[in-house]
Design an enzyme around this catalytic site. Structure first.
Site, PDB file in Angstrom:
ATOM      1  N   GLY A 112       0.842  -1.209   0.000  1.00 56.19           N
ATOM      2  CA  GLY A 112       0.000   0.000   0.000  1.00 56.19           C
ATOM      3  C   GLY A 112       0.869   1.249   0.000  1.00 56.19           C
ATOM      4  N   ARG A 138       0.803  -4.670  -5.463  1.00 57.19           N
ATOM      5  CA  ARG A 138       1.012  -5.966  -4.818  1.00 57.19           C
ATOM      6  C   ARG A 138       1.303  -6.919  -5.973  1.00 57.19           C
ATOM      7  NH1 ARG A 138      -0.509  -4.432   0.482  1.00 57.19           N
ATOM      8  NH2 ARG A 138      -2.327  -3.086   0.462  1.00 57.19           N
ATOM      9  N   ASP A 182       5.982  -5.383   5.976  1.00 60.85           N
ATOM     10  CA  ASP A 182       6.710  -6.631   6.239  1.00 60.85           C
ATOM     11  C   ASP A 182       6.620  -7.628   5.080  1.00 60.85           C
ATOM     12  OD1 ASP A 182       4.066  -7.058   6.782  1.00 60.85           O
ATOM     13  OD2 ASP A 182       4.395  -8.235   8.592  1.00 60.85           O
ATOM     14  N   THR A 226       4.354   2.201   5.522  1.00 63.57           N
ATOM     15  CA  THR A 226       2.974   1.707   5.544  1.00 63.57           C
ATOM     16  C   THR A 226       2.220   2.506   6.593  1.00 63.57           C
ATOM     17  OG1 THR A 226       1.523  -0.106   6.275  1.00 63.57           O
ATOM     18  CG2 THR A 226       3.798  -0.233   7.001  1.00 63.57           C
ATOM     19  N   ASP A 275       0.053   1.485   8.469  1.00 65.49           N
ATOM     20  CA  ASP A 275      -0.417   0.621   9.569  1.00 65.49           C
ATOM     21  C   ASP A 275       0.456   0.637  10.827  1.00 65.49           C
ATOM     22  OD1 ASP A 275      -2.430  -0.085   7.884  1.00 65.49           O
ATOM     23  OD2 ASP A 275      -1.721  -2.116   7.505  1.00 65.49           O
ATOM     24  N   ASP A 331       2.846  -1.394  11.647  1.00 67.71           N
ATOM     25  CA  ASP A 331       2.808  -2.766  12.154  1.00 67.71           C
ATOM     26  C   ASP A 331       4.063  -3.549  11.783  1.00 67.71           C
ATOM     27  OD1 ASP A 331       2.397  -2.899   9.447  1.00 67.71           O
ATOM     28  OD2 ASP A 331       0.703  -4.260   9.543  1.00 67.71           O
ATOM     29  N   ARG A 352     -17.921  15.258  14.700  1.00 67.35           N
ATOM     30  CA  ARG A 352     -18.409  15.608  16.043  1.00 67.35           C
ATOM     31  C   ARG A 352     -19.389  16.770  15.981  1.00 67.35           C
ATOM     32  NH1 ARG A 352     -14.616  13.756  20.510  1.00 67.35           N
ATOM     33  NH2 ARG A 352     -15.574  15.355  21.755  1.00 67.35           N
ATOM     34  N   ARG A 399      -5.241  -3.604   8.908  1.00 68.67           N
ATOM     35  CA  ARG A 399      -5.719  -4.975   8.681  1.00 68.67           C
ATOM     36  C   ARG A 399      -5.597  -5.854   9.920  1.00 68.67           C
ATOM     37  NH1 ARG A 399      -2.578  -6.462   3.272  1.00 68.67           N
ATOM     38  NH2 ARG A 399      -1.130  -5.110   4.367  1.00 68.67           N
ATOM     39  N   ARG A 456     -25.610   9.454  31.425  1.00 69.00           N
ATOM     40  CA  ARG A 456     -25.034  10.641  32.070  1.00 69.00           C
ATOM     41  C   ARG A 456     -25.225  11.905  31.238  1.00 69.00           C
ATOM     42  NH1 ARG A 456     -19.196   8.748  32.994  1.00 69.00           N
ATOM     43  NH2 ARG A 456     -18.861  10.918  33.527  1.00 69.00           N
ATOM     44  N   ARG A 498     -24.793   6.303  12.382  1.00 71.33           N
ATOM     45  CA  ARG A 498     -24.279   6.257  11.012  1.00 71.33           C
ATOM     46  C   ARG A 498     -22.888   5.644  11.044  1.00 71.33           C
ATOM     47  NH1 ARG A 498     -28.794   7.478  10.449  1.00 71.33           N
ATOM     48  NH2 ARG A 498     -29.724   9.197   9.241  1.00 71.33           N
ATOM     49  N   HIS A 526      -9.454   4.512   1.997  1.00 70.31           N
ATOM     50  CA  HIS A 526      -8.221   4.976   1.349  1.00 70.31           C
ATOM     51  C   HIS A 526      -7.980   6.475   1.479  1.00 70.31           C
ATOM     52  CE1 HIS A 526      -8.617   0.941  -0.194  1.00 70.31           C
ATOM     53  NE2 HIS A 526      -7.355   0.993  -0.553  1.00 70.31           N
TER      54      HIS A 526
HETATM   55  P1  ADP Z   1       3.273  -4.879   2.807  1.00 70.02           P
HETATM   56  O1  ADP Z   1       4.631  -4.810   2.234  1.00 70.02           O
HETATM   57  O2  ADP Z   1       2.687  -3.522   3.067  1.00 70.02           O
HETATM   58  O3  ADP Z   1       3.182  -5.809   4.006  1.00 70.02           O
HETATM   59  P2  ADP Z   1       2.040  -6.956   1.188  1.00 70.02           P
HETATM   60  O4  ADP Z   1       1.965  -7.958   2.292  1.00 70.02           O
HETATM   61  O5  ADP Z   1       0.852  -6.872   0.271  1.00 70.02           O
HETATM   62  O6  ADP Z   1       2.284  -5.465   1.694  1.00 70.02           O
HETATM   63  O7  ADP Z   1       3.336  -7.301   0.331  1.00 70.02           O
HETATM   64  C1  ADP Z   1       3.709  -6.488  -0.760  1.00 70.02           C
HETATM   65  C2  ADP Z   1       4.382  -7.325  -1.811  1.00 70.02           C
HETATM   66  O8  ADP Z   1       5.558  -7.923  -1.279  1.00 70.02           O
HETATM   67  C3  ADP Z   1       3.571  -8.528  -2.313  1.00 70.02           C
HETATM   68  O9  ADP Z   1       2.613  -8.165  -3.275  1.00 70.02           O
HETATM   69  C4  ADP Z   1       4.680  -9.387  -2.909  1.00 70.02           C
HETATM   70  O10 ADP Z   1       5.108  -8.862  -4.141  1.00 70.02           O
HETATM   71  C5  ADP Z   1       5.802  -9.185  -1.910  1.00 70.02           C
HETATM   72  N1  ADP Z   1       5.764 -10.252  -0.897  1.00 70.02           N
HETATM   73  C6  ADP Z   1       4.939 -10.371   0.171  1.00 70.02           C
HETATM   74  N2  ADP Z   1       5.184 -11.501   0.864  1.00 70.02           N
HETATM   75  C7  ADP Z   1       6.189 -12.135   0.202  1.00 70.02           C
HETATM   76  C8  ADP Z   1       6.903 -13.358   0.409  1.00 70.02           C
HETATM   77  N3  ADP Z   1       6.614 -14.172   1.427  1.00 70.02           N
HETATM   78  N4  ADP Z   1       7.890 -13.671  -0.471  1.00 70.02           N
HETATM   79  C9  ADP Z   1       8.171 -12.858  -1.506  1.00 70.02           C
HETATM   80  N5  ADP Z   1       7.545 -11.694  -1.750  1.00 70.02           N
HETATM   81  C10 ADP Z   1       6.565 -11.318  -0.914  1.00 70.02           C
HETATM   82  O1  F6P Z   2      -1.344  -1.967   4.516  1.00 70.21           O
HETATM   83  C1  F6P Z   2      -1.882  -0.713   4.265  1.00 70.21           C
HETATM   84  C2  F6P Z   2      -3.375  -0.820   4.034  1.00 70.21           C
HETATM   85  O2  F6P Z   2      -3.885   0.472   3.763  1.00 70.21           O
HETATM   86  C3  F6P Z   2      -4.170  -1.468   5.170  1.00 70.21           C
HETATM   87  O3  F6P Z   2      -4.423  -0.585   6.236  1.00 70.21           O
HETATM   88  C4  F6P Z   2      -5.418  -1.892   4.439  1.00 70.21           C
HETATM   89  O4  F6P Z   2      -6.047  -2.963   5.085  1.00 70.21           O
HETATM   90  C5  F6P Z   2      -4.896  -2.325   3.103  1.00 70.21           C
HETATM   91  O5  F6P Z   2      -3.663  -1.634   2.908  1.00 70.21           O
HETATM   92  C6  F6P Z   2      -5.826  -2.031   1.952  1.00 70.21           C
HETATM   93  O6  F6P Z   2      -5.284  -2.596   0.812  1.00 70.21           O
HETATM   94  P1  F6P Z   2      -5.781  -2.283  -0.676  1.00 70.21           P
HETATM   95  O7  F6P Z   2      -5.296  -0.917  -1.030  1.00 70.21           O
HETATM   96  O8  F6P Z   2      -5.148  -3.360  -1.488  1.00 70.21           O
HETATM   97  O9  F6P Z   2      -7.273  -2.336  -0.633  1.00 70.21           O
END
Ligand code: ADP
Ligand code: F6P
Length: 322
Positions: free
Chosen positions: A11, A72, A103, A126, A128, A130, A155, A172, A211, A245, A251
């Site tokens: 992302g 991705r 990661d 990212t 996130d 994370d 608000r 996520r 309250r 609501r 995004h």
């Molecule tokens: P993020 O990097 O934000 O965690 P993703 O998990 O979607 O996002 O991973 C991004 C890209 O990194 C994937 O679309 C793929 O190209 C590559 N990738 C993810 N996991 C692996 C893996 N286990 N081995 C090789 N490439 C990976």
């Molecule tokens: O990892 C970043 C992130 O924005 C997450 O917070 C969210 O769940 C995901 O990507 C959304 O992915 P996509 O843009 O593929 O819908």
């Protein structure tokens, strides 16, 4: 080292452009050329890149997204595809690769290094927040800022109409954006993937309504267990019998001008990633720990999960909700 590649993956996150700029300009002071692979590993696999010099990264520091594109790329999980990509990289005289992503992207970078001997460096980008080994990922601060601004506006309507708002923020598997947003926006409650009791949430809201509190914003992380803000709202709204609501920020949080902090983290990380590779240090991620840019082995990053966001924030958000 004469030539480096850089790519953004997964992302997009505000501040990725500032990281590319920092890497290119640091490399330039060392006489190292930089190419930007287009659309993350998708362009890397095809050998598609653009030359990035000092001027190519001008006027990018304030822009959200990533001007070299991201994606991705499921095929990059295949070792044969990685071997072909490494071959193309060598043919283009590119001697090292900087990967800006989360990661998953680092798993790809680590595999490339282990299997093909390609020198790699990671920069956490990212929204996130994370990623193991870093307190801050590029984009996180901006995403929280965007969510808080949106809630400030909601608000006004909440206070005027008495309607409850369930606001879904991204994340996520992590409640980091939700928790920070809840504290900064003064939310009535927050629901995160890391846990929390549904009945306790309902009791808390009931007490607060009794309250006399009129406006309630409940921040919900998209990855929470019940399935997101619509699911939570339906259950809570039914039990409390109050109009509500649901607002899914989605995004919207990924775009926009990077905050100063995200730009600073990007500048520190981009510069150190190049310094490390230029000095023959490979296989590390540039993390931020207690405000300092540090080198963390990618091995540790991909073998560990990021610790849960501080539980104290959850308690604080609840204590201060009034
Ligand atoms: P993020 O990097 O934000 O965690 P993703 O998990 O979607 O996002 O991973 C991004 C890209 O990194 C994937 O679309 C793929 O190209 C590559 N990738 C993810 N996991 C692996 C893996 N286990 N081995 C090789 N490439 C990976
Ligand atoms: O990892 C970043 C992130 O924005 C997450 O917070 C969210 O769940 C995901 O990507 C959304 O992915 P996509 O843009 O593929 O819908």
């Amino acid at each position: 080292m004469k030539r480096l590649g850089i790519l953004t993956s997964g992302g997009d996150a505000p501040g990725m452009n500032a990281a590319i700029r920092a890497a290119v300009r640091t490399a330039s002071t060392r006489g190292i050329g930089v190419v930007g692979y287009v659309d993350g590993y998708t362009g890397f696999v095809k050998g598609e890149y653009i030359e990035l010099d000092d001027r190519a990264v001008g006027n990018q520091i304030q822009r959200g997204g990533t001007f070299i594109g991201t994606s991705r790329c499921p095929e990059f999980r295949d070792p044969t595809v990685r071997a072909q990509a490494a071959e193309k990289m060598l043919e283009a005289d590119v001697e090292g690769l900087i990967v800006v992503g989360g990661d998953g992207s680092f798993r790809g970078a680590r595999a490339l290094e282990l299997e093909q001997g390609v020198p790699v460096a990671g920069i956490p980008g990212t929204i996130d927040n994370d990623v193991f080994g870093t307190d801050e990922t590029i984009g996180f601060h901006t995403a929280v800022n965007t969510a808080v601004l949106a809630i400030d506006q909601l608000r006004d309507t909440g206070e005027s109409t008495g309607m409850m708002f369930f606001v879904e923020v991204m994340g996520r598997t992590s409640g980091a954006i939700a928790l920070h947003t809840a504290v900064a926006a003064g939310a009535a409650a927050v629901v995160v993937p890391e846990g929390g009791d549904f009945q306790e949430l309902v009791d808390r809201l009931e007490t607060s309504i009794a309250r006399g509190k009129r406006s309630h914003v409940i921040v919900v992380a998209e990855g929470e267990r019940a399935g997101g803000a619509f699911k939570v709202a339906e259950r809570v709204g039914r039990l409390l019998n109050r109009p509500y609501r649901v607002v899914v920020l989605g995004h919207v949080q990924r775009g926009g001008r990077p905050s100063p902090r995200d730009r600073i983290v990007a500048a520190l990380s981009g510069a150190l990633a190049v310094e490390a590779l230029a000095n023959g240090r490979s296989g590390m991620m540039i993390g931020m720990q207690r405000g300092q840019a540090v080198e963390v082995p990618l091995r540790d990053v991909v073998d560990n999960v990021h610790p849960d966001p501080p539980y104290e924030l959850l308690q604080l958000a609840q204590m201060l909700s009034g």
